[in-house]
Every structure is written in structure tokens, then in C-alpha cells.
Design an enzyme around this catalytic site. Structure first.
Site, mmCIF file in Angstrom:
data_model
loop_
_atom_site.group_PDB
_atom_site.id
_atom_site.type_symbol
_atom_site.label_atom_id
_atom_site.label_comp_id
_atom_site.label_asym_id
_atom_site.label_seq_id
_atom_site.Cartn_x
_atom_site.Cartn_y
_atom_site.Cartn_z
ATOM 1 N N GLY A 188 -0.498 4.704 -0.013
ATOM 2 C CA GLY A 188 -1.293 5.801 0.611
ATOM 3 C C GLY A 188 -0.097 6.658 2.131
ATOM 4 N N HIS A 230 -20.346 8.562 7.203
ATOM 5 C CA HIS A 230 -20.286 10.339 7.527
ATOM 6 C C HIS A 230 -21.175 11.193 6.773
ATOM 7 C CE1 HIS A 230 -18.721 13.942 6.142
ATOM 8 N NE2 HIS A 230 -17.628 13.761 6.440
ATOM 9 N N SER A 242 -16.681 18.509 1.596
ATOM 10 C CA SER A 242 -16.363 18.186 3.025
ATOM 11 C C SER A 242 -17.358 18.643 4.376
ATOM 12 C CB SER A 242 -15.446 18.961 2.542
ATOM 13 O OG SER A 242 -14.995 19.823 3.759
ATOM 14 N N LEU A 268 -5.700 11.477 7.620
ATOM 15 C CA LEU A 268 -4.346 12.001 7.639
ATOM 16 C C LEU A 268 -3.223 12.086 9.112
ATOM 17 C CD1 LEU A 268 -5.853 14.654 5.152
ATOM 18 C CD2 LEU A 268 -5.477 12.695 5.170
ATOM 19 N N GLY A 303 0.935 -1.467 0.380
ATOM 20 C CA GLY A 303 -0.315 0.107 -0.190
ATOM 21 C C GLY A 303 1.130 0.866 -0.055
ATOM 22 N N GLY A 324 2.012 3.721 3.812
ATOM 23 C CA GLY A 324 2.583 3.257 3.119
ATOM 24 C C GLY A 324 3.770 3.887 2.400
ATOM 25 N N ARG A 337 -20.206 13.344 13.403
ATOM 26 C CA ARG A 337 -20.684 12.174 12.368
ATOM 27 C C ARG A 337 -22.059 11.751 12.956
ATOM 28 N NH1 ARG A 337 -14.523 12.513 9.471
ATOM 29 N NH2 ARG A 337 -14.665 14.634 8.856
#
Lengths: 644, 249, 226
Positions: free
Chosen positions: A42, A266, A284, A448, A40, A45, A337
Site C-alpha cells: 500500500g 466513520h 466521503s 495517506l 504489503g 509499503g 467523526r
């Protein structure tokens, strides 16, 4: 087996520093003798592969996309949290830690979460040094915004494309190591299995997606950075290729799987428009800062709306129900959320949904445009409005947007200790693929942060501890264990190809997705989950007798790729249901209707369920075995979340 | 909607390939273009025919994986990615021709799938700031004027889909390469390697076999992220000033 | 490979040569036009013949003229090298292409336009430059000084309607070539700026219309004067 989280002793704030000192180191001259596989590319990774290569390890990086730059981290919009306190508004490492633990409804480890908050500040420094163009103020310093209802402005962002810019930063660091010869890239290559030798992970078997070649790769450690498994629901905001295969195959080789039912739904996604829908698009959640969520006050009005007899703008103020503002006067449209999502489901279940399918609520900017003017709204959300218009054909400046919750992120994943090692020695899980930091609910702009924290600042330290105590001898890929694994992989693929049934792979995937969404989605009941379990078992049986996988293995074969992934989703789905069924409480994204407060909020049972559920695979057709890692809270007091 | 699709079919890289015609019916205007192809593939699969292979992943217009030269234009009639193109851009009865990106450095792997690893190699040649993890200064140590940061961000938005190459009559990769050169040339962090970066990335771009730039502006007009050709001008400046002043022979 | 040859073998280096030689040729057009407009003076060709004599004898002009030929040659050679490379970059053409929706025709056909202009140039040089230099030119005298009567050769040529038509048409192609080439050269040199580029584009467009139009005016006027 007793799960040892290896959280260091001592005060919370000193744990990581102390641990970094206590871990064994690999001598700089010896690092080149060790090979590390990273699956991976991303955020987790790519950052891990680049950082390990910089240290001197030999890295092989794998991804199923045609380039490492396309991993789904790229789609994250909103931003990345960091406890920089650049805004002088009272943020601190401790506050970020506290918000994350509380936001996760007290189902994450204190030690891990504190470390995450601690290294968050380094991430921003690192990204800026790489040339990531974060948003800035006129004075040239970094801009921040408040995100997802946080009380401080600690979110760094790059337009609405923060994930893209962070991933391209990590990808550039990775590319540099490819040029240096320290990383070898394997794009369009899918991991099919982990190879274990003497009880340790010593390599992987892969399939070349272009030629179909089944190949083995040997290493001293294997890192799974393969993201989440939201696509078990068929419809999610994940990329089409996102899958659980790598993590699931590792699970079947002995890695425990934790909290699989913890799924984040979400609230602000574009609703499903028909049966053809292939994926859902997230917008968003910053939209909730100015948009007002509502549905018609009565079912009759909603019905007229659905039949197209009236439009949203025809509905008078007194006939609208701004249900979030009504139920949560202090947080209003900015509730977390899970709360926003669940309430949307409730009003739609009551028959007050607003689009043709009855599964949508309005997000209205009329009042915001009236108050601030169209220019202000356009400057803030122009690109989101454009995207919405592109997809739906409606103009949100004139008619209210329609939104509905969608599966977005999976908090569950492979169980890892403080070193990010799974229950298989030498096998690590980073980023969304592990379970560790978000508990039962993830806060906005924290995904993130975790991916990059794991890759840049945790694994480079903790992997040395393992490698230093293991010999640098290499195992050739003609070792019988590799050959055996290759054969198992080939046999499974051949089996899929030989069924030659009547239904396409998507037929099964859609069916599984519907079961999961209906019974293991936003609200779950014992009855529904029990039913779902039987349905999945049945579907799995049908899959293995009636799926039609076209073509052969020795070519680029979409049908085979999908079938292979869906076969794992079918097994995972069952475990998710087991996990949801056994957890007799509600927490974060896991809402069991039987366990709620009189006001309809999630009711935790800290006495009986303050633990991490870690499931052990016992074999084909057998029920998985539950192990518990108790969660110890020494620094925070467990409270009931309230957004009234 | 009922449509006729003329799709390029090619078994593998060595195969010669040809167009094949397909009829498809009951297409909703709300479908995305790729969802329309999903329907086609589901139909083909049910009949036991090999589905049409095409690249796609995020379907949100950001990963850059989807491609397709639709009716003579990369990503079709709208200035967006194919995954964000919706069928309301077409009319009932349309004949739609779908081809892969055509460029020597983008060999066709199967049907509409091409290999774009040449882009990765251009980035590997210098599209980075050579800093290791850790040991970097505080993020606010170097203020960057907002206008410069915004310009860098505009360039950095490139998704590496290759539409610029596909659109260019010369199959030139100037817009892609210049977007990265520009981003890092604008930012203070990119200054140290500014010259060597321009030289190496341009050399790699040429080595891959992309064509030269004729300044037609087709790339900018078709770029789904609206990357401007001012970046190409900036890369030219960077390159010329680098070759005459750098220390490398 | 030295850094110079390395640069000149890169696509950017070759484009740089195209832009620089192109800009020089643009300058040349202005000078050439200024001289040629004297053909329209109502003095029976006196000022034009005197001007032609100066051009032929001035050592500076001769150096420049050699440079001019070299630049034309470089412009042509590099355009051939680049065009070949560009063709090789797309070995399989698209079955359907709507290039007209993303770029203007002239920008995509600079090679064809250039080839036509080159053919014009060969005819032009054969008809005038070669004749004047190596052919037999009638003489004329002003105030007792002998001059080559270049005007007579030009007037003779422009008496032919086919010749005039060929000239006027060629100037049309030159206009298209310039309409893209002028601004494109600045872009290649990296001179693109929010403040100045719109101006460059406008000047380029004006230039590409005005200069070829004036060039075309000369044979037309002379034809009708005859």
C-alpha cells in the site's frame, strides 16, 4: 521491559533534523549487501520499497493481491493533508501538528506527530514530481480544500480518488525499481510468520496463494506495511482481504501491540441492507458540508417510516430532529467523526432509526439543492450520489440519503519507536500497521499522509541506523530457524484443514464481528466488555473444534486463506477487549459509557491514562502483559475537546 | 429471486475446465453480484464442495481486482465493476453465464481467477517518471493548466481491471497502455521520458501477446471508469513521433 | 533489427500501414469513380474510351497504378498478419458474447468484409483490367483516331444480371467496410480531437454511403439502358 521511544532530545522543531544527523549511515557501496523485506504494497509499503531500492538496498516486496497496485490504500477518497500553506490562510507545520495531536485526543507522541507534519510538505512535492494529477486551479496551481472540519484548507486531492492516485504514484516508483532489478515482487503471497535468529528479525515465511508452497525469505530487516485490522468486525470499509495476520504473527514473536482498542468509526457509510452484506461502503465525509443529518423527532414516526407507511419527504419540518445542529450549534453537522458516529448510534438506540433494520439516519440535501441549485450539488458530489444510487437504488437528489457509521480505520497497531522499529530488533511497522501518529482518533486526510511519510521520508533514514550496526552476512534459508518456522506454519494450516467440523469460516467471522460491534464498538461498558471476552474465548474454542476448511493446502484455496486470517482475528479480538476494558477513561474513538461529561462527551483521565498501552504476548492461553509508555506533553496543553 | 448460474470451473492452470450449473434461490435485489456468489459459496461450503474462486478485494469499484465475464459482457450488463453490479439488474428465473477473462496473456489460475501480471510488466517497462525520493522541486513550481491536469486525471483513473482486454475481440491492451502513456505525456513531469516511454510500453504490450487495435470502441464502452479511446489515438501519436525522432535505434 | 523493421513488426506500426494504405485506397476510389461515371455520359462511350486510353498511356498514372496494386497487396498482407495475431491473443473463445452491445458489427468484421471485397476485386480485375490489357478488345474510332472500345466490354458485362447483382452486392460490403475503415484510419493515425473527430465520423459515414452507391449505380443504369 522499559519501552524506549527514542524520541530525540531538544526543541520539538529540531528533533527530526537532529535525529537525521545523528543516525548512522550505510556507505553507498555497502547498501547492496543488505536485503530488506517489505510486506504489503500500500502507500507505506510501496513507497518504502521504492525508496529503499533507490538507495541501493535489495528489496523483496510481498502482497496478497494479484498486483501491488490493488492494496487498500487505493480506496481512500478525500485527500491528503500537508502544511504547505499555499492558501495563505494561516496553516503551518505547527498548526498541523497541533490539530493532529488535539484531534487524536492527546494520546499520540508529540515528537512523531511533529515529524509527520514536517515531512507532509515533501510528500506533495514528491507526488507531483511522479505525475500524480492533483486537482488544480485555473491558474495552474494546486487546489486545496478544507476537510473534516479543519479551520484551514490544507487538503490536496485528486477528484474523489486521492488514495488511488497516490498509490499509483508509489506503485509506479516501485515498478521502476522492479525494472531496475532492485525490487523483486511477490504478488499473491501471504506472510505467515516472522523468523527470528539471535533475537533479531531475519526473515519471513510465506505461503504462495496459488500453489500453497510454504517458502522462506531471508533478509537483514523486515518491514510490515500491512495496514489495519478493521475486518475483525467482519463488516467494515476495509477490503475483503485486509487482515491482521502479519502483524499478529509478529506480535506472537515478541512485537508489542499498542492501543488495539482504538478504532475509528466513520459516520457516513451506506447502511447495512441485510444479512448478506459482505462489506460496507464509505462515502466521503465532505457530504456533511452540505447535507443535514436528521431522524424523526418521535419513535412513532420512525416506526411508520420503517414499516413503509410514510416516506421521508412526508415528514414535516417540525417533526424532524436535526440532532447534530441541535446539540452542537457551532459545529453542527461538521462535528468530528467520533462525535457524529456516536450520536447516530444514540438516536438509533432510542428507536428513531430510519431504515428497515433501524440502523440508519438521514443525510438530507433538500435544503442545499433548494439553496444552491441541483447543478452546484451535482458538480460537488455527483460521483458520490451516483455511487449511492448504484448501491442502494435510491436517488439522493429526490429522497434523503441514509447513512450509518462503520468501522473504517484502526489507530492501534504494532508499537514502534521513533525509528518505526517494533520491540523486535530489525522488525519495523509502517503506516496503519503501527500505532504511532493518530492517538485515539485520526483526522480526515491524515492516513495517506502518514503512510507516505513513513515510507518515503522516515524509514529511508532510520533503517540505516540499524543496518549500519549489523553485519551484512546473509543467513541461508536452510537455517534451522527457518525450517522450524516453516514447519510451524505448515502444521497450523494442516490443523485447520483437519478439523473438518460443521461450520464455515464465515460463520465464525460474522459471529466475532457481531460481538466486537456490539460490545467493543462505538460505545463500550465494563459489563459488556467482560461479557464479550467470555464470548470470544468460547467462540475461539468452537472455531478450533468445529470449523470446516475445505480443500487442501496445495492449491488456490479461499477457504483456507480465510480460516488462517480469522484464527488471528479471534485472538486479536480478545486483546482489543482487554485493552478497552483496562482503559478506564474515554478518549477519541474509545468511548466508555462510564466515563463521560454531563453533556455526554468523552471524559479523559490524563492523570492515569496519558500513556500508550503496549501489550506483550506471553503464550497460548495466557493473559497478555501490559506495558506503559508514558506520553509527555511539553508543547501542547491538554484540553477537553468541545464542539458546542 | 431464483437463478441458474452457469459457471466456468477449472481446477488449475493445467486443467481443461468446463461449465457447471448451479441453482440458487432467495437472492435479494439489494445484494451485489459478488454477495450473490458469496451466498453460493457458503452453500457449496456447507455441502463440502469446493467454493467458486473469483478475484475481489475492495468491493468499492476502485481496486480493480474483480473481473468476471457475465452473460457475454465484462463486469456484466452495467458499465461498472462487478463488485458494484447489483442483483436488481437481473430478473427472477434468469440463467447467468459466468466466465473468466479470456486472453492469452491472462492465463486462468483457477475457476474465474486469472493472472494479470502482464499489466504490471507493461507499467514496469516505462509507466513512471524516473525521479528518486527527495530532491524534487516544489509542487507549485510548474503550473499545469487545469484542463490538462483534468485530462491527465481522466486517463489516470484506470483501475487496471482488464475489462478492456476482455471486451476487445482481439484481446488488445491498448486502452490500458494508452491510459498510462497519455497521463504522463500530458503532464510536464512526463516530458523527459516521453519518447522512450511510448516505445518501451508498446514493445512490452506486444511482447505479452495482446492483440492489435481494430478501433471497435468496445473497450471504451465497457470500461468501468469510462477511459476514452482518445487516449489510444494519443498513444499512437506518441509512438509514431517517438519512433521517427528518438535517438534509440 | 533496424528501427524501421522493429516498428513495422509492432502492432502499432502494422496498424499504421493499414491506415495509410487504407486512406490511399479511399482516395483511389474517388479517382476511379470520377472516371467511371463517364460510362453514364450519353455519348455511346466516347468520353469513357478516351479517358481509358489516357489512363493506359500516361506514365504518371502507370506509376500510381503500380503503387495502387502494391498498397492493395500491403493492406491485404498486413490484415492477414494482424488477424492471425489477434486470433492467437484469445485462444479460448467466450461461450456467451454480447459484443453487439458495445461495438458495431462492421468494426468487428473488417476481415470478413475485406475478404469479400478482395474476391470482388479479383473478379473485377479479371473481367476488366485483364481483358482490356491482355484480351482481344474491339476497336472503335473517333475523328479518325483508333481507340480500344473498352465501353463495349463494360456494357457487355453489365448486360448480365448476375454480374450486376454481384457488383451491387459487393458495393454494399464495401460500404460497410468503409463505414468503419474511414474514421478508424484517422483514429489509428492518432488524429482524434474533440473538435474534428465528430466531423471525420460524419464525413466517413457520408463517404461510405455515397461512393459505393454511385459505383453501384453504374451497372444498374447500364443494365436497364440495354
Amino acid at each position: 521491559m522499559i519501552l524506549d521511544s527514542k524520541i530525540p532530545e531538544g526543541p520539538l522543531a529540531d528533533k527530526w533534523t537532529k535525529h537525521k544527523f545523528n543516525v548512522k549511515l550505510v556507505n553507498p557501496a555497502n547498501k547492496r549487501k543488505y536485503d530488506v523485506i517489505v510486506v504489503g504494497t500500500g502507500l507505506a509499503g510501496a513507497s518504502a520499497a521504492a525508496s529503499l531500492a533507490e538507495l541501493g538496498y535489495n528489496v523483496k516486496a510481498f502482497c496478497f493481491q494479484d498486483s501491488p497496485r490493488r492494496a487498500h490504500s487505493i480506496a481512500a477518497q478525500g485527500g491528503i493533508n500537508a502544511a504547505k500553506n499555499y492558501q495563505n490562510d494561516g496553516d503551518s507545520v505547527y498548526r498541523l501538528f497541533y490539530d493532529t495531536i488535539k484531534g487524536g485526543d492527546y494520546r499520540a507522541r508529540e515528537g512523531n506527530v511533529y515529524r509527520l507534519a514536517e515531512v507532509s510538505v515533501n510528500i506533495i512535492d514528491q507526488c507531483v514530481a511522479q505525475g500524480v494529477p492533483f486537482a488544480r486551479e485555473y491558474g495552474g496551481l494546486l487546489a486545496n480544500r478544507s476537510f473534516g472540519g479543519a479551520q484551514v484548507s490544507r487538503t490536496f486531492y485528486a477528484k474523489g480518488q486521492t488514495g488511488q492516485q497516490l498509490l499509483l504514484g508509489a506503485y509506479s516508483a516501485l515498478s521502476r525499481q522492479v525494472a531496475n532489478g532492485k525490487v523483486k515482487l511477490y504478488p499473491r503471497t501471504e506472510m505467515m510468520d516472522v523468523v527470528m535468529i539471535d533475537g533479531k528479525a531475519r526473515g519471513i515465511v510465506t505461503r504462495n496463494l496459488i500453489t500453497g508452497a510454504i517458502e522462506s525469505h531471508s533478509a537483514h530487516a523486515v518491514l510490515l506495511c500491512t495496514g489495519g485490522y478493521g475486518n475483525v468486525f467482519f463488516l467494515s470499509t476495509n477490503a475483503m482481504g485486509s487482515n491482521v495476520t502479519a502483524a499478529w504473527r509478529a506480535h506472537k514473536k515478541g512485537a508489542f501491540f499498542s492501543n488495539p482498542s482504538f478504532t475509528q468509526i466513520h459516520p457516513t457509510c451506506i447502511p447495512v441492507s441485510g444479512d448478506h452484506q459482505s462489506k460496507l461502503t464509505l462515502m466521503s465525509e465532505s457530504l456533511r458540508n452540505d447535507g443535514r443529518v436528521w431522524v424523526p423527532a418521535t419513535v412513532e414516526t420512525a416506526e411508520k417510516l420503517r414499516k413503509g407507511q410514510i416516506t421521508a419527504n412526508d415528514i414535516k419540518e417540525e417533526d424532524r430532529d436535526y440532532y447534530l445542529e441541535r446539540k452542537y450549534p457551532s459545529f453542527g453537522n461538521l462535528v468530528p467523526r467520533d462525535v457524529a458516529s456516536r450520536n447516530a448510534k444514540y438516536v438509533c438506540d432510542e428507536g428513531r432509526g430510519v431504515n428497515e433494520t433501524g440502523e440508519a439516519v438521514f443525510l438530507d440535501f433538500r435544503d442545499a439543492i433548494k439553496r444552491d441549485g441541483r447543478n452546484v450539488i451535482e458538480a460537488k458530489y455527483g460521483n458520490l450520489f451516483d455511487m449511492y444510487m448504484q448501491i442502494t437504488g435510491d436517488n439522493p437528489y429526490e429522497v434523503p440519503m441514509m447513512i450509518y457509521p462503520a468501522v473504517h480505520y484502526t489507530m492501534g497497531g504494532l508499537w514502534v519507536d521513533y525509528n518505526l522499529m517494533t520491540t523486535i530488533p530489525g522488525l519495523y511497522a509502517l503506516g496503519e500497521a503501527n500505532f504511532s501518529d493518530h492517538g485515539a482518533n485520526r483526522l480526515g486526510a491524515s492516513a495517506l499522509m502518514q503512510g507516505l511519510a513513513d515510507g518515503y521520508f522516515v524509514i529511508p533514514y532510520t533503517i540505516g541506523d540499524y543496518l549500519a550496526s549489523n553485519s551484512a552476512d546473509r543467513i541461508p534459508v536452510d537455517h534451522p530457524e527457518f525450517k522450524k518456522a516453516e514447519k510451524e506454519v505448515s502444521d497450523r494450516l494442516q490443523k485447520l484443514l483437519s478439523i473438518k467440523g460443521e461450520k464455515t469460516v464465515d460463520y465464525f467471522h460474522k459471529k466475532l464481528g457481531k460481538i466486537m460491534w456490539d460490545y467493543c464498538g462505538m460505545a463500550r461498558t465494563e459489563e459488556g466488555l467482560t461479557k464479550a471476552k467470555a464470548m470470544i474465548k468460547e467462540l475461539k474454542k468452537e472455531f478450533w473444534t468445529n470449523v470446516n476448511v475445505l480443500g487442501s493446502n496445495e492449491e488456490l484455496n479461499l477457504s483456507l486463506e480465510k480460516a488462517n486470517r480469522v484464527s488471528d482475528f479471534l485472538e486479536l479480538g480478545e486483546l482489543m477487549v482487554d485493552d478497552a476494558l483496562h482503559r478506564n477513561e474515554s478518549c477519541g474513538g474509545h468511548f466508555r459509557e462510564e466515563y463521560q461529561t454531563p453533556e455526554g462527551e468523552a471524559l479523559r483521565d490524563d492523570e492515569n491514562f496519558a500513556y500508550v498501552a503496549a501489550w506483550k504476548y506471553l503464550g497460548e492461553g495466557q493473559e497478555e502483559e501490559l506495558h506503559k509508555e508514558p506520553l509527555v506533553f511539553e508543547n501542547v496543553k491538554l484540553t477537553q475537546r468541545s464542539y458546542k | 429471486m431464483n437463478l441458474t448460474l452457469k459457471i466456468w470451473r477449472q481446477k488449475n492452470n493445467a486443467d481443461k475446465g468446463d461449465f457447471k450449473e448451479y441453482k440458487i434461490s432467495d437472492i435479494s435485489k439489494d445484494m451485489s453480484f459478488l454477495e450473490m456468489l458469496d451466498v453460493l459459496n457458503e452453500n457449496l461450503s456447507e455441502k463440502g464442495e469446493d467454493p467458486v474462486h473469483f478475484d475481489h478485494d475492495c468491493r468499492e469499484g476502485i481496486c480493480g481486482m474483480c473481473s468476471l465475464y457475465i452473460d457475454g459482457k465484462p463486469h456484466g450488463p452495467q458499465q461498472t465493476t462487478t463488485c458494484q453490479l447489483h442483483m436488481r439488474s437481473f430478473s427472477d428465473g434468469d440463467v447467468i453465464t459466468i466466465e473468466p477473462w479470456r486472453a492469452k496473456p491472462f492465463p486462468v489460475m483457477k475457476d474465474l481467477v486469472v493472472d494479470r501480471s502482464a499489466f504490471d510488466r507493461i507499467i514496469q517497462a516505462g509507466g513512471y517518471v524516473s525521479v528518486n525520493t527527495g530532491g524534487v522541486p516544489d509542487a507549485n513550481e510548474i503550473p499545469i493548466p487545469k484542463s490538462i491536469a483534468d485530462l491527465a486525471m481522466d486517463a489516470a483513473q484506470c483501475i487496471g481491471c482488464g475489462a478492456c482486454v476482455a471486451a476487445c475481440k482481439n484481446a488488445s491492451a491498448m486502452l490500458f497502455t494508452s491510459a498510462k502513456v497519455s497521463q504522463l505525456a500530458l503532464l510536464p513531469q512526463g516530458q523527459v521520458e516521453r519518447k522512450i516511454r511510448a516505445e518501451k510500453m508498446v514493445a512490452q504490450m506486444d511482447a505479452e501477446g495482446f492483440g492489435a487495435c481494430t478501433n471497435t470502441g468496445a473497450c471504451e464502452a465497457e470500461c468501468p471508469k469510462g477511459i476514452s479511446i482518445t487516449n489510444i489515438a494519443r498513444m499512437n501519436r506518441e509512438y509514431f513521433s517517438a519512433v521517427v525522432s528518438s535517438d534509440t535505434l | 533489427m533496424s528501427w524501421v523493421s522493429k516498428t513495422l513488426s509492432s502492432t502499432l506500426g502494422q496498424k499504421l500501414l493499414m491506415a495509410l494504405t487504407g486512406l490511399f485506397l479511399i482516395l483511389f476510389l474517388v479517382v476511379h469513380l470520377a472516371g467511371n461515371l463517364q460510362l453514364l455520359f450519353p455519348d455511346g462511350g466516347e468520353s469513357f474510351n478516351k479517358y481509358a486510353a489516357t489512363m493506359a498511356s500516361n506514365p504518371f498514372i502507370r506509376v500510381v497504378s503500380i503503387g495502387n496494386f502494391a498498397f492493395i497487396l500491403l493492406h491485404v498482407i498486413y490484415s492477414i498478419i494482424l488477424t492471425r495475431r489477434n486470433k492467437q491473443s484469445r485462444p479460448v473463445a467466450y461461450a456467451v458474447s454480447k459484443a453487439s452491445t458495445n461495438s458495431v458489427w462492421a468494426s468487428r468484421n473488417m476481415g470478413i468484409l475485406g475478404t469479400i471485397i478482395l474476391i470482388f476485386l479479383i473478379v473485377h480485375l479479371k473481367g476488366f483490367y485483364y481483358e482490356i490489357k491482355f484480351g482481344s478488345v474491339p476497336m472503335t474510332s473517333y475523328e479518325g483516331v483508333e481507340f480500344k472500345d473498352v465501353y463495349a466490354i463494360v456494357a457487355n458485362a453489365y448486360g448480365n444480371i448476375l454480374y450486376v447483382a454481384f457488383y451491387v452486392l459487393s458495393m454494399g460490403f464495401l460500404a460497410f467496410h468503409l463505414s468503419h475503415g474511414f474514421a478508424s484510419a484517422f483514429q489509428t493515425l492518432g488524429l482524434n480531437h474533440v473538435k474534428y473527430s465528430p466531423l471525420i465520423k460524419k464525413v466517413g459515414l457520408g463517404f461510405s454511403i455515397l461512393i459505393p452507391a454511385l459505383f453501384a449505380l453504374i451497372p444498374l443504369v447500364m443494365f436497364f439502358q440495354n
